[in-house]
Design a protein around this motif. Structure first.
Motif, short mmCIF file in Angstrom:
data_model
loop_
_atom_site.label_atom_id
_atom_site.label_comp_id
_atom_site.label_asym_id
_atom_site.label_seq_id
_atom_site.Cartn_x
_atom_site.Cartn_y
_atom_site.Cartn_z
N LYS A 1 0.82 -1.21 0.00
CA LYS A 1 0.00 0.00 0.00
C LYS A 1 0.86 1.26 0.00
O LYS A 1 0.48 2.27 -0.62
N SER B 1 -7.87 9.38 -0.18
CA SER B 1 -7.39 8.38 0.78
C SER B 1 -8.31 7.17 0.81
O SER B 1 -7.85 6.02 0.87
N TRP B 2 -9.61 7.42 0.77
CA TRP B 2 -10.60 6.34 0.77
C TRP B 2 -10.40 5.45 -0.46
O TRP B 2 -10.43 4.22 -0.36
N ASP C 1 -7.25 3.33 -0.04
CA ASP C 1 -7.50 2.24 0.91
C ASP C 1 -8.28 1.11 0.25
O ASP C 1 -7.97 -0.07 0.44
#
Length: 189
Positions: free
Chosen positions: A79, A173-174, A177
């Motif tokens: 990630k 960011s979502w 993720d």
């Protein structure tokens, strides 16, 4: 005779700066000649035409972006690598909107083969090695990431997310993720 100090590299750099100021679509040999206060004809010893100028700006942008992405990816995996890569594209588009648009310019096959475009694909595939994807999933994932990154950056640049909550950084960011979670959830080959 070309004006002293004008080189192809200097003209391409000035063209890239012009693209960032007025938009890549507005870059022409005529506009560049006005910037240097020279006649258009004096630039033709360095660039063939506006298409050649735009191709050279695209090659510059692809190389700059590849160099930034490679530096951002160094020592990262999973990630962290995915987010660093994505953030590099987003940051570059914010800092250099005209050059970012140039990086999307359709190149002829010969120019594309000589460009840093292949480095972008290699880096994307390197990130995906951390997710242990088999073909054709790996190719699908390369296309997905490119589509999401470019699509989001393009919409954000056009002001598409400025009039609603939540903040676009929160959405970014979502997305990262959820891309990471989706890629990790694929069955191992």
């Amino acid at each position: 005779m070309a004006r002293v100090g004008l080189t192809t590299e200097r003209l391409v750099q000035a063209g890239a700066e012009l693209a960032d100021e007025v938009g890549f679509d507005q870059v022409t040999v005529s506009a560049l000649a006005r910037r240097f206060d020279v006649k258009v004809a004096s630039l033709y010893s360095h660039v063939k035409n506006s298409q050649d100028l735009k191709t050279r700006i695209a090659l510059l942008a692809l190389a700059e972006l590849a160099d930034r992405a490679a530096a951002a990816l160094a020592g990262r995996a999973g990630k962290d690598a995915l987010a660093a890569f994505a953030d590099t594209y987003r940051d570059y588009a914010r800092e250099h909107p005209g050059r970012y648009a140039a990086a999307q310019f359709r190149l002829d096959p010969e120019a594309a083969a000589a460009s840093a475009g292949g480095r972008h694909a290699q880096m994307t595939r390197a990130i995906l090695r951390g997710y242990d994807l088999a073909e054709p999933d790996r190719t699908h994932a390369v296309r997905l990431l490119g589509s999401v990154f470019h699509g989001y950056v393009s919409l954000e640049s056009a002001g598409g997310f400025s009039r609603s909550a939540p903040d676009s950084q929160e959405t970014w960011s979502w997305i990262l993720d959820h891309l990471d979670a989706m890629l990790r959830s694929r069955p191992a080959p």
